[in-house]
Design a protein around this motif. Sequence first.
Motif, PDB file in Angstrom:
ATOM      1  N   THR A   7      -2.814  -6.401   3.375  1.00 45.25           N
ATOM      2  CA  THR A   7      -1.924  -5.301   3.165  1.00 45.25           C
ATOM      3  C   THR A   7      -2.096  -4.230   4.447  1.00 45.25           C
ATOM      4  O   THR A   7      -3.225  -4.215   5.178  1.00 45.25           O
ATOM      5  N   VAL A   8      -0.912  -3.672   4.656  1.00 43.73           N
ATOM      6  CA  VAL A   8      -0.759  -2.631   5.745  1.00 43.73           C
ATOM      7  C   VAL A   8      -1.168  -1.400   4.823  1.00 43.73           C
ATOM      8  O   VAL A   8      -0.288  -1.047   4.244  1.00 43.73           O
ATOM      9  N   GLY A   9      -2.265  -0.898   5.130  1.00 39.99           N
ATOM     10  CA  GLY A   9      -2.690   0.473   4.406  1.00 39.99           C
ATOM     11  C   GLY A   9      -3.171   0.331   2.978  1.00 39.99           C
ATOM     12  O   GLY A   9      -2.851  -0.869   2.246  1.00 39.99           O
ATOM     13  N   GLU A  40      -2.388   1.466   9.228  1.00 36.84           N
ATOM     14  CA  GLU A  40      -1.007   1.620   9.676  1.00 36.84           C
ATOM     15  C   GLU A  40      -0.943   1.962  11.167  1.00 36.84           C
ATOM     16  O   GLU A  40      -1.891   2.585  11.610  1.00 36.84           O
ATOM     17  N   ARG A  43       4.166  -0.889  14.767  1.00 35.20           N
ATOM     18  CA  ARG A  43       4.696  -2.069  14.283  1.00 35.20           C
ATOM     19  C   ARG A  43       3.974  -3.299  15.081  1.00 35.20           C
ATOM     20  O   ARG A  43       3.764  -4.309  14.361  1.00 35.20           O
ATOM     21  N   VAL A  46       0.326  -3.665  14.526  1.00 37.72           N
ATOM     22  CA  VAL A  46      -0.083  -4.006  13.188  1.00 37.72           C
ATOM     23  C   VAL A  46       0.237  -5.279  12.987  1.00 37.72           C
ATOM     24  O   VAL A  46      -0.613  -6.166  12.562  1.00 37.72           O
ATOM     25  N   GLY A  95       3.765  -3.118   5.604  1.00 34.61           N
ATOM     26  CA  GLY A  95       3.966  -1.729   5.555  1.00 34.61           C
ATOM     27  C   GLY A  95       5.600  -1.236   5.509  1.00 34.61           C
ATOM     28  O   GLY A  95       6.369  -2.171   5.061  1.00 34.61           O
ATOM     29  N   HIS A 120       4.739  -1.481  -0.766  1.00 37.07           N
ATOM     30  CA  HIS A 120       3.429  -2.581  -0.758  1.00 37.07           C
ATOM     31  C   HIS A 120       2.569  -2.550  -1.601  1.00 37.07           C
ATOM     32  O   HIS A 120       1.977  -3.309  -2.293  1.00 37.07           O
TER      33      HIS A 120
END
Length: 146
Positions: A7-9, A40, A43, A46, A95, A120
């Motif tokens: 996951t992002v974050g 995060e 883009r 990430v 994210g 998310h």
Amino acid sequence: MQWRIITVGKPALPWAKAGLEDYLGRLKRAARVEHMVIKEGPREQVETQLLQASEDSLRIVLDERGKARRSLELAGWIQEHDVRGTKRASLIIGGADGHSERLRKAADECWTLSSFTLQHEIALVVVMEQIYRAYSILRKEPYHRE
């Protein structure tokens, strides 16, 4: 097969943290599942990290444009990949900016949990529950009713 959920974050909502921990605990009996967090940021940066974190596995991007699967189909997919000898599957949850075309093209598969765009943390809990449900189907446990 090992699962890497990326996951992002990290989850900030208390119920999402609790849901993640609950399903990680439940899945210990059936599968090896790890949760990996990408910090995060811009883009492109990430997405480079997401690709690096998933490079040694079957890449599955979760995106509202992806293929919908029923729970029984997911169980069959897991069984099929276990027979094939798939060592690791990485589920990638983006994210706030979602996934670019570049990341979707780099994926082996693209799945959707809903035609809605999901925050998310919600997507994380839903996908963990569905993985748990799929393994309960394969183990013929009474969790899933159809």
